[in-house]
Design a protein around this motif. Structure first.
Motif, PDB file in Angstrom:
ATOM      1  N   CYS A  86       0.837  -1.199   0.000  1.00  0.00           N
ATOM      2  CA  CYS A  86       0.000   0.000   0.000  1.00  0.00           C
ATOM      3  C   CYS A  86       0.873   1.250   0.000  1.00  0.00           C
ATOM      4  CB  CYS A  86      -0.910   0.001   1.223  1.00  0.00           C
ATOM      5  SG  CYS A  86      -1.969   1.459   1.337  1.00  0.00           S
ATOM      6  N   GLU A  87       0.606   2.152  -0.941  1.00  0.00           N
ATOM      7  CA  GLU A  87       1.375   3.388  -1.029  1.00  0.00           C
ATOM      8  C   GLU A  87       1.058   4.346   0.108  1.00  0.00           C
ATOM      9  OE1 GLU A  87       0.596   5.008  -4.908  1.00  0.00           O
ATOM     10  OE2 GLU A  87       2.224   3.861  -5.805  1.00  0.00           O
ATOM     11  N   SER A  88      -0.059   4.129   0.774  1.00  0.00           N
ATOM     12  CA  SER A  88      -0.469   5.033   1.837  1.00  0.00           C
ATOM     13  C   SER A  88       0.053   4.586   3.206  1.00  0.00           C
ATOM     14  CB  SER A  88      -1.990   5.149   1.865  1.00  0.00           C
ATOM     15  OG  SER A  88      -2.400   6.041   2.864  1.00  0.00           O
ATOM     16  N   CYS A  89      -0.275   3.366   3.601  1.00  0.00           N
ATOM     17  CA  CYS A  89       0.096   2.905   4.945  1.00  0.00           C
ATOM     18  C   CYS A  89       1.306   1.981   4.956  1.00  0.00           C
ATOM     19  CB  CYS A  89      -1.093   2.218   5.618  1.00  0.00           C
ATOM     20  SG  CYS A  89      -1.534   0.611   4.899  1.00  0.00           S
ATOM     21  N   GLY A  90       1.707   1.473   3.789  1.00  0.00           N
ATOM     22  CA  GLY A  90       2.856   0.581   3.717  1.00  0.00           C
ATOM     23  C   GLY A  90       2.525  -0.875   3.978  1.00  0.00           C
ATOM     24  N   GLY A  91       1.274  -1.182   4.299  1.00  0.00           N
ATOM     25  CA  GLY A  91       0.874  -2.565   4.548  1.00  0.00           C
ATOM     26  C   GLY A  91       0.696  -3.347   3.256  1.00  0.00           C
ATOM     27  N   LYS A  92       0.481  -4.633   3.401  1.00  0.00           N
ATOM     28  CA  LYS A  92       0.266  -5.494   2.234  1.00  0.00           C
ATOM     29  C   LYS A  92      -1.158  -5.333   1.727  1.00  0.00           C
ATOM     30  CE  LYS A  92       3.597  -9.117   3.231  1.00  0.00           C
ATOM     31  NZ  LYS A  92       3.778 -10.553   3.520  1.00  0.00           N
ATOM     32  N   ILE A  93      -1.288  -5.218   0.418  1.00  0.00           N
ATOM     33  CA  ILE A  93      -2.612  -5.202  -0.210  1.00  0.00           C
ATOM     34  C   ILE A  93      -3.040  -6.661  -0.343  1.00  0.00           C
ATOM     35  CG2 ILE A  93      -3.929  -4.588  -2.273  1.00  0.00           C
ATOM     36  CD1 ILE A  93      -1.854  -2.371  -2.790  1.00  0.00           C
ATOM     37  N   PHE A 103      -4.093  -3.407 -10.663  1.00  0.00           N
ATOM     38  CA  PHE A 103      -3.239  -2.213 -10.628  1.00  0.00           C
ATOM     39  C   PHE A 103      -3.522  -1.332  -9.415  1.00  0.00           C
ATOM     40  CE2 PHE A 103      -6.567  -1.805 -13.868  1.00  0.00           C
ATOM     41  CZ  PHE A 103      -7.359  -0.820 -13.310  1.00  0.00           C
ATOM     42  N   SER A 104      -4.176  -1.910  -8.397  1.00  0.00           N
ATOM     43  CA  SER A 104      -4.462  -1.162  -7.176  1.00  0.00           C
ATOM     44  C   SER A 104      -3.161  -0.822  -6.462  1.00  0.00           C
ATOM     45  CB  SER A 104      -5.353  -1.998  -6.259  1.00  0.00           C
ATOM     46  OG  SER A 104      -5.623  -1.285  -5.088  1.00  0.00           O
ATOM     47  N   THR A 105      -3.096   0.396  -5.923  1.00  0.00           N
ATOM     48  CA  THR A 105      -1.884   0.832  -5.225  1.00  0.00           C
ATOM     49  C   THR A 105      -2.122   1.086  -3.742  1.00  0.00           C
ATOM     50  OG1 THR A 105      -2.317   3.141  -5.778  1.00  0.00           O
ATOM     51  CG2 THR A 105      -0.915   1.882  -7.302  1.00  0.00           C
ATOM     52  N   VAL A 106      -3.375   0.942  -3.299  1.00  0.00           N
ATOM     53  CA  VAL A 106      -3.688   1.133  -1.882  1.00  0.00           C
ATOM     54  C   VAL A 106      -4.572  -0.007  -1.395  1.00  0.00           C
ATOM     55  CG1 VAL A 106      -3.443   3.652  -1.850  1.00  0.00           C
ATOM     56  CG2 VAL A 106      -5.636   2.649  -2.441  1.00  0.00           C
ATOM     57  N   CYS A 107      -4.478  -0.279  -0.093  1.00  0.00           N
ATOM     58  CA  CYS A 107      -5.304  -1.325   0.499  1.00  0.00           C
ATOM     59  C   CYS A 107      -6.754  -0.832   0.622  1.00  0.00           C
ATOM     60  CB  CYS A 107      -4.750  -1.725   1.868  1.00  0.00           C
ATOM     61  SG  CYS A 107      -4.831  -0.422   3.119  1.00  0.00           S
ATOM     62  N   ILE A 108      -7.641  -1.722   0.976  1.00  0.00           N
ATOM     63  CA  ILE A 108      -9.063  -1.388   1.056  1.00  0.00           C
ATOM     64  C   ILE A 108      -9.304  -0.312   2.117  1.00  0.00           C
ATOM     65  CG2 ILE A 108     -11.348  -2.301   1.626  1.00  0.00           C
ATOM     66  CD1 ILE A 108     -10.381  -4.982   0.433  1.00  0.00           C
ATOM     67  N   GLN A 111      -8.218   2.995   0.784  1.00  0.00           N
ATOM     68  CA  GLN A 111      -9.121   3.402  -0.295  1.00  0.00           C
ATOM     69  C   GLN A 111     -10.412   3.978   0.278  1.00  0.00           C
ATOM     70  OE1 GLN A 111      -8.487   3.411  -3.684  1.00  0.00           O
ATOM     71  NE2 GLN A 111     -10.403   4.530  -3.820  1.00  0.00           N
ATOM     72  N   ARG A 112     -10.907   3.358   1.323  1.00  0.00           N
ATOM     73  CA  ARG A 112     -12.114   3.883   1.980  1.00  0.00           C
ATOM     74  C   ARG A 112     -11.857   5.271   2.548  1.00  0.00           C
ATOM     75  NH1 ARG A 112     -13.625  -1.735   4.571  1.00  0.00           N
ATOM     76  NH2 ARG A 112     -14.936  -2.540   2.899  1.00  0.00           N
ATOM     77  N   GLU A 115     -11.881   7.776  -0.239  1.00  0.00           N
ATOM     78  CA  GLU A 115     -13.227   8.037  -0.744  1.00  0.00           C
ATOM     79  C   GLU A 115     -14.080   8.846   0.218  1.00  0.00           C
ATOM     80  OE1 GLU A 115     -14.719   4.177  -1.741  1.00  0.00           O
ATOM     81  OE2 GLU A 115     -13.408   3.990  -3.479  1.00  0.00           O
ATOM     82  N   THR A 116     -13.847   8.706   1.522  1.00  0.00           N
ATOM     83  CA  THR A 116     -14.665   9.429   2.492  1.00  0.00           C
ATOM     84  C   THR A 116     -14.079  10.777   2.873  1.00  0.00           C
ATOM     85  OG1 THR A 116     -13.607   8.271   4.337  1.00  0.00           O
ATOM     86  CG2 THR A 116     -15.677   7.356   3.480  1.00  0.00           C
ATOM     87  N   ASP A 117     -12.779  10.953   2.737  1.00  0.00           N
ATOM     88  CA  ASP A 117     -12.132  12.212   3.113  1.00  0.00           C
ATOM     89  C   ASP A 117     -11.730  12.952   1.854  1.00  0.00           C
ATOM     90  OD1 ASP A 117     -10.832  14.300   4.308  1.00  0.00           O
ATOM     91  OD2 ASP A 117      -9.197  13.109   5.135  1.00  0.00           O
ATOM     92  N   ALA A 118     -12.503  13.952   1.481  1.00  0.00           N
ATOM     93  CA  ALA A 118     -12.256  14.698   0.243  1.00  0.00           C
ATOM     94  C   ALA A 118     -10.905  15.390   0.249  1.00  0.00           C
ATOM     95  CB  ALA A 118     -13.364  15.722   0.015  1.00  0.00           C
ATOM     96  N   ALA A 119     -10.388  15.735   1.422  1.00  0.00           N
ATOM     97  CA  ALA A 119      -9.114  16.454   1.499  1.00  0.00           C
ATOM     98  C   ALA A 119      -7.927  15.506   1.582  1.00  0.00           C
ATOM     99  CB  ALA A 119      -9.117  17.379   2.712  1.00  0.00           C
ATOM    100  N   TRP A 120      -8.156  14.189   1.588  1.00  0.00           N
ATOM    101  CA  TRP A 120      -7.076  13.225   1.722  1.00  0.00           C
ATOM    102  C   TRP A 120      -6.077  13.394   0.592  1.00  0.00           C
ATOM    103  CZ3 TRP A 120      -4.594   9.379  -0.876  1.00  0.00           C
ATOM    104  CH2 TRP A 120      -3.823   8.511  -0.126  1.00  0.00           C
ATOM    105  N   GLY A 121      -4.826  13.412   0.928  1.00  0.00           N
ATOM    106  CA  GLY A 121      -3.782  13.483  -0.083  1.00  0.00           C
ATOM    107  C   GLY A 121      -3.526  14.870  -0.617  1.00  0.00           C
ATOM    108  N   ARG A 122      -4.305  15.846  -0.195  1.00  0.00           N
ATOM    109  CA  ARG A 122      -4.089  17.209  -0.678  1.00  0.00           C
ATOM    110  C   ARG A 122      -3.416  18.073   0.376  1.00  0.00           C
ATOM    111  NH1 ARG A 122      -9.483  19.365  -1.945  1.00  0.00           N
ATOM    112  NH2 ARG A 122     -10.451  17.389  -1.547  1.00  0.00           N
ATOM    113  N   GLY A 123      -3.345  17.584   1.603  1.00  0.00           N
ATOM    114  CA  GLY A 123      -2.713  18.335   2.669  1.00  0.00           C
ATOM    115  C   GLY A 123      -3.455  19.615   3.004  1.00  0.00           C
ATOM    116  N   SER A 124      -4.742  19.674   2.716  1.00  0.00           N
ATOM    117  CA  SER A 124      -5.495  20.902   2.928  1.00  0.00           C
ATOM    118  C   SER A 124      -6.671  20.685   3.869  1.00  0.00           C
ATOM    119  CB  SER A 124      -5.989  21.439   1.596  1.00  0.00           C
ATOM    120  OG  SER A 124      -6.823  20.489   0.979  1.00  0.00           O
ATOM    121  N   SER A 125      -6.521  19.754   4.797  1.00  0.00           N
ATOM    122  CA  SER A 125      -7.641  19.451   5.676  1.00  0.00           C
ATOM    123  C   SER A 125      -7.877  20.537   6.712  1.00  0.00           C
ATOM    124  CB  SER A 125      -7.404  18.110   6.374  1.00  0.00           C
ATOM    125  OG  SER A 125      -6.204  18.169   7.125  1.00  0.00           O
TER     126      SER A 125
END
Length: 155
Positions: A86-93, A103-108, A111-112, A115-125
């Motif tokens: 997983c590119e986000s948490c480093g765990g195994k997908i 071609f998934s790059t993040v675990c479930i 990914q959730r 999908e639920t946090d619109a500001a995720w990955g933008r650093g603008s929370s």
């Protein structure tokens, strides 16, 4: 089935999908090029039908091109030894997720969160959107003189 066996099978799946997408994109792009060369025939309804068909083919080609980029990225990750991580948490997908979406790059779980946090990955929370509409409109009508502006003419 061991994870390494599953990853080897997924590698073959990704290679086959890449070949299929390249072939389909080549055919679709060639078809789009041929339709652009052909002179329009028939009445306005025929022209509209032809145009809508070309638009659908173009959108399909765009989606397939995006998928091809993701498949090629997954193949690069396989070569680098980071595929299935997983590119986000480093765990195994989980292998089940990779089977469903090779071609998934993040675990479930991540990914959730995406999908639920619109500001995720933008650093603008921490943006305070309520303040956006707070504006002192009394300053909008003030008179601005050139002498009030500081201009650097040395450039």
């Amino acid at each position: 089935m061991a994870r390494s066996d599953a990853l080897l099978r997924l590698h073959k799946t990704l290679l086959a999908r890449r070949a299929e997408l390249r072939k389909r994109l080549g055919i679709e792009l060639q078809g789009l090029a041929n339709t652009e060369k052909n002179a329009p025939s028939g009445d306005a309804a025929d022209a509209a039908f032809d145009t809508s068909g070309e638009e659908i083919a173009s959108q399909l080609a765009e989606l397939e091109a995006k998928e091809l980029v993701q498949v090629e990225r997954a193949l690069r990750r396989l070569k680098q030894g980071t595929y299935g991580k997983c590119e986000s948490c480093g765990g195994k997908i989980p292998v089940a997720r990779l089977n469903a979406l090779p071609f998934s790059t993040v675990c479930i779980k991540c990914q959730r969160e995406i999908e639920t946090d619109a500001a995720w990955g933008r650093g603008s929370s921490d943006i305070d959107w309520a303040r956006v509409s707070e504006h002192d409109h009394s300053m909008d009508d003030r008179e601005v003189r050139i002498s009030d502006l500081e201009i650097d003419l040395s450039k």
